[in-house]
Design an enzyme around this catalytic site. Structure first.
Site, PDB file in Angstrom:
ATOM      1  N   GLU A 119       7.706  -6.743  65.383  1.00 33.97           N
ATOM      2  CA  GLU A 119       7.007  -7.175  66.605  1.00 33.97           C
ATOM      3  C   GLU A 119       5.521  -7.040  66.317  1.00 33.97           C
ATOM      4  O   GLU A 119       4.954  -5.944  66.419  1.00 33.97           O
ATOM      5  CB  GLU A 119       7.432  -6.290  67.782  1.00 33.97           C
ATOM      6  CG  GLU A 119       8.876  -6.479  68.218  1.00 33.97           C
ATOM      7  CD  GLU A 119       9.114  -7.767  68.996  1.00 33.97           C
ATOM      8  OE1 GLU A 119       8.143  -8.316  69.545  1.00 33.97           O
ATOM      9  OE2 GLU A 119      10.262  -8.227  69.054  1.00 33.97           O
TER      10      GLU A 119
ATOM     11  N   CYS B 267      -0.857  -6.720  73.082  1.00 31.16           N
ATOM     12  CA  CYS B 267      -0.536  -7.648  71.988  1.00 31.16           C
ATOM     13  C   CYS B 267      -0.505  -9.101  72.455  1.00 31.16           C
ATOM     14  O   CYS B 267      -0.781 -10.005  71.681  1.00 31.16           O
ATOM     15  CB  CYS B 267       0.788  -7.269  71.339  1.00 31.16           C
ATOM     16  SG  CYS B 267       2.167  -7.299  72.488  1.00 31.16           S
TER      17      CYS B 267
HETATM   18  P1  NAD Z   1      -0.467  -0.489  63.192  1.00 34.07           P
HETATM   19  O1  NAD Z   1       0.214  -1.570  62.459  1.00 34.07           O
HETATM   20  O2  NAD Z   1      -1.766   0.024  62.681  1.00 34.07           O
HETATM   21  O3  NAD Z   1       0.470   0.811  63.318  1.00 34.07           O
HETATM   22  C1  NAD Z   1       1.793   0.769  63.828  1.00 34.07           C
HETATM   23  C2  NAD Z   1       2.583   1.934  63.275  1.00 34.07           C
HETATM   24  O4  NAD Z   1       2.598   1.842  61.857  1.00 34.07           O
HETATM   25  C3  NAD Z   1       2.041   3.313  63.612  1.00 34.07           C
HETATM   26  O5  NAD Z   1       3.124   4.135  64.008  1.00 34.07           O
HETATM   27  C4  NAD Z   1       1.433   3.795  62.307  1.00 34.07           C
HETATM   28  O6  NAD Z   1       1.544   5.188  62.123  1.00 34.07           O
HETATM   29  C5  NAD Z   1       2.271   3.083  61.261  1.00 34.07           C
HETATM   30  N1  NAD Z   1       1.503   2.837  60.032  1.00 34.07           N
HETATM   31  C6  NAD Z   1       0.176   2.658  59.913  1.00 34.07           C
HETATM   32  N2  NAD Z   1      -0.170   2.435  58.620  1.00 34.07           N
HETATM   33  C7  NAD Z   1       0.979   2.478  57.918  1.00 34.07           C
HETATM   34  C8  NAD Z   1       1.294   2.329  56.521  1.00 34.07           C
HETATM   35  N3  NAD Z   1       0.342   2.091  55.616  1.00 34.07           N
HETATM   36  N4  NAD Z   1       2.572   2.425  56.153  1.00 34.07           N
HETATM   37  C9  NAD Z   1       3.528   2.654  57.060  1.00 34.07           C
HETATM   38  N5  NAD Z   1       3.314   2.809  58.391  1.00 34.07           N
HETATM   39  C10 NAD Z   1       2.049   2.727  58.811  1.00 34.07           C
HETATM   40  O7  NAD Z   1      -0.578  -1.051  64.663  1.00 34.07           O
HETATM   41  P2  NAD Z   1      -1.343  -0.395  65.857  1.00 34.07           P
HETATM   42  O8  NAD Z   1      -2.797  -0.379  65.519  1.00 34.07           O
HETATM   43  O9  NAD Z   1      -0.687   0.867  66.296  1.00 34.07           O
HETATM   44  O10 NAD Z   1      -1.062  -1.457  67.021  1.00 34.07           O
HETATM   45  C11 NAD Z   1      -1.826  -2.604  67.156  1.00 34.07           C
HETATM   46  C12 NAD Z   1      -1.110  -3.817  66.659  1.00 34.07           C
HETATM   47  O11 NAD Z   1       0.204  -3.870  67.148  1.00 34.07           O
HETATM   48  C13 NAD Z   1      -1.772  -5.096  67.121  1.00 34.07           C
HETATM   49  O12 NAD Z   1      -1.795  -6.018  66.064  1.00 34.07           O
HETATM   50  C14 NAD Z   1      -0.834  -5.591  68.216  1.00 34.07           C
HETATM   51  O13 NAD Z   1      -0.875  -6.978  68.426  1.00 34.07           O
HETATM   52  C15 NAD Z   1       0.469  -5.144  67.706  1.00 34.07           C
HETATM   53  N6  NAD Z   1       1.434  -5.000  68.794  1.00 34.07           N
HETATM   54  C16 NAD Z   1       2.459  -5.855  68.866  1.00 34.07           C
HETATM   55  C17 NAD Z   1       3.350  -5.754  69.918  1.00 34.07           C
HETATM   56  C18 NAD Z   1       4.518  -6.665  70.059  1.00 34.07           C
HETATM   57  O14 NAD Z   1       5.374  -6.361  70.869  1.00 34.07           O
HETATM   58  N7  NAD Z   1       4.604  -7.758  69.322  1.00 34.07           N
HETATM   59  C19 NAD Z   1       3.176  -4.769  70.879  1.00 34.07           C
HETATM   60  C20 NAD Z   1       2.103  -3.911  70.755  1.00 34.07           C
HETATM   61  C21 NAD Z   1       1.236  -4.016  69.707  1.00 34.07           C
END
Ligand code: NAD
Length: 462
Positions: free
Chosen positions: A214, A248
């Site tokens: 997602e 998002c």
């Molecule tokens: P992110 O991708 O930075 O992090 C998400 C998760 O991944 C966190 O739990 C984090 O600890 C983990 N993570 C971070 N770096 C990692 C790595 N190198 N390896 C493994 N895991 C890792 O996202 P965010 O900043 O928390 O959220 C923002 C993003 O999420 C935006 O792009 C937004 O559009 C998207 N989002 C999508 C939805 C949806 O339903 N489609 C909903 C909310 C947010």
């Protein structure tokens, strides 16, 4: 908070969950319902703590906190429909299969990993979990470390409600995520950015683990000249500046018909004033940027164009005013990356075809918004653009329709959930053909084939 974990406990927990799954207990529909009810009650019992955590992480107004508590409604929906969902579905068979019956059996996948983001840090952990429980899986949750208070509340609720061999939480940052991703799961459900989504998919590929991703992206919002501008502005302003733009499916940028650009800009400015007052920094209804890292990234984007309104920032509070910006360069970061904050670029078009071409020349967005009165135009855009979802004459509200699968396409994601789609995402559709040995209607299949070819040709259509 448990920030560092060695590989050993993860392996141990996984092993315990596998053993529990193997007992078959989670396959019992009554067990699943019981657990959904327990989860619902635990959320109700911890309501205040959840709202406080959201306030502390994101300065989320209480009212917006209730949007996250809407997961309670999702649990009710799952409880109401679970009996129907688990039922094997009969499918039709062709005469050569007679006598026999064919059915699809939904079965749980096993042990699933759910990784969440920080922007709706409670609901985006719990909502997929509802699907995982309903479908009969064991789950391991990894909330975002960027929303630490909510991460702690999620951990508390889960640890108080479930045994760790069934559902558990591992708090922590990237290092914990990496350790988890090194292990084999039966499904990984990830919500986050496209960049990390690719890392997750790569790690999953090593074990051939299926993924739901997602993700985000740049969701365009087209505004045509024939709409009531004030009404459109109300909905755009709300969807964009809700949670300080950290949604998002928030409109990422506007594509507005040149004829109504000035009118729309003026109406949005008016709405900002109506919603958040003369000084949004003092409004109890306006959120804050989650972290200094995000704040710095967003203030950098303010340099990419001419500010029409807003632009004020305060690093101590991580405050960025609701901002409209124009004259943005298409090559600048503001138009190259997902904004994910309270900055709205205003681009204009003369003919709707230009707006469509603009969208189709870029990665497929998670959401596409269109404000237009013209039904033919609405249908044309639905049919001639690709996106995770479309919402006409509103913003963000599509996420609230339980029976609409929610997810992206292309760079905005893989798979979907909500309602029945959540159950399907966490289930395997097992195909079962049941026959009897009473008689053989299709004996033509057996060699020797001599004298049978003509009948087979007739049957199979050549
Ligand atoms: P992110 O991708 O930075 O992090 C998400 C998760 O991944 C966190 O739990 C984090 O600890 C983990 N993570 C971070 N770096 C990692 C790595 N190198 N390896 C493994 N895991 C890792 O996202 P965010 O900043 O928390 O959220 C923002 C993003 O999420 C935006 O792009 C937004 O559009 C998207 N989002 C999508 C939805 C949806 O339903 N489609 C909903 C909310 C947010």
């Amino acid at each position: 908070m448990q920030t560092m974990l060695t590989t050993t406990p993860i392996i141990d927990i996984l092993e315990q969950q596998r053993q529990f799954f193997a007992t078959g207990k989670t396959k019992d529909v009554n067990f699943r319902k019981e657990q959904l009810k327990n989860l619902k009650q635990a959320i109700i019992n911890n309501k205040e703590a959840i709202l406080q955590a959201l306030k502390s992480d994101l300065n989320k107004p209480e009212l917006e906190g209730y949007y996250e508590l809407a997961v309670i409604q999702d649990i009710k929906y799952a409880l109401k429909n679970l009996n129907a969902w688990v039922k094997p579905k009969k499918v039709t068979i062709t005469p050569e299969q007679f006598p026999g019956t064919a059915r699809i059996y939904p079965e749980p996948l096993g042990v699933v990993l759910i990784i969440g983001p920080w922007n709706y840090p409670f609901s985006l952990m719990i909502s997929p979990l509802i699907g995982a429980i309903a479908a009969g899986n064991c789950s391991l949750l990894k909330p975002s470390e960027i929303a630490p208070s909510t991460s702690q509340v999620v951990a508390k609720i889960i640890h108080e409600t479930f045994l760790p061999n069934y559902i558990t939480v591992m708090e922590g940052g990237v290092e914990v995520s990496k350790q988890l991703l090194a292990e084999k799961f039966d499904h990984i459900f990830f919500t986050g950015g496209t960049k990390i989504g690719k890392i997750v998919m790569e790690a999953a590929a090593k074990h051939l683990t299926p993924v739901t991703l997602e993700l985000g992206g740049k969701s365009p919002c087209i505004v045509d000249a024939d709409v009531k501008i004030k009404a459109a502005a109300k909905r755009i302003t709300w969807g964009k500046f809700l949670n300080a733009g950290q949604t998002c499916i928030a409109p990422d940028y506007l594509l507005v018909n040149k004829q109504v650009k000035q009118e729309l800009v003026a109406a949005i400015k008016e709405c900002i004033q109506e919603y958040y007052g003369d000084e949004p920094a003092n409004s109890p209804d306006y959120g804050r940027i989650v972290s200094s890292k995000q704040f710095d990234r967003l203030t950098g984007l303010l340099q990419d164009g001419t500010i029409i309104t807003g632009g004020k920032t305060n690093p101590t509070e991580r405050y960025i005013a609701p901002t409209l910006i124009e004259n943005v360069s298409l090559d600048a970061p503001i138009m190259q990356e997902e904004i994910f904050g309270p900055i709205l670029p205003v681009l204009e078009y003369e003919k709707i075809e230009e707006a469509i071409a603009f969208i189709n020349n870029r990665p497929k967005p998670l959401a596409l918004y269109l404000f237009s009165k013209d039904k033919a135009q609405q249908n044309f855009i639905i049919q001639n653009t690709a996106s995770g979802g479309v919402c006409i004459n509103d913003t963000v509200m599509q996420v609230g329709v339980t029976e609409l699968p929610f997810g992206g396409v292309g760079e905005s994601g893989i798979g979907s959930y909500h309602g029945k789609a959540s159950f399907d995402t966490f289930s395997h559709s097992k195909s079962v053909l049941q026959k009897t040995l009473l008689f053989d209607l299709f004996s033509l299949r057996y060699p020797p084939y001599k004298g049978k070819l003509e009948t087979i040709k007739r049957l199979f259509g050549s």
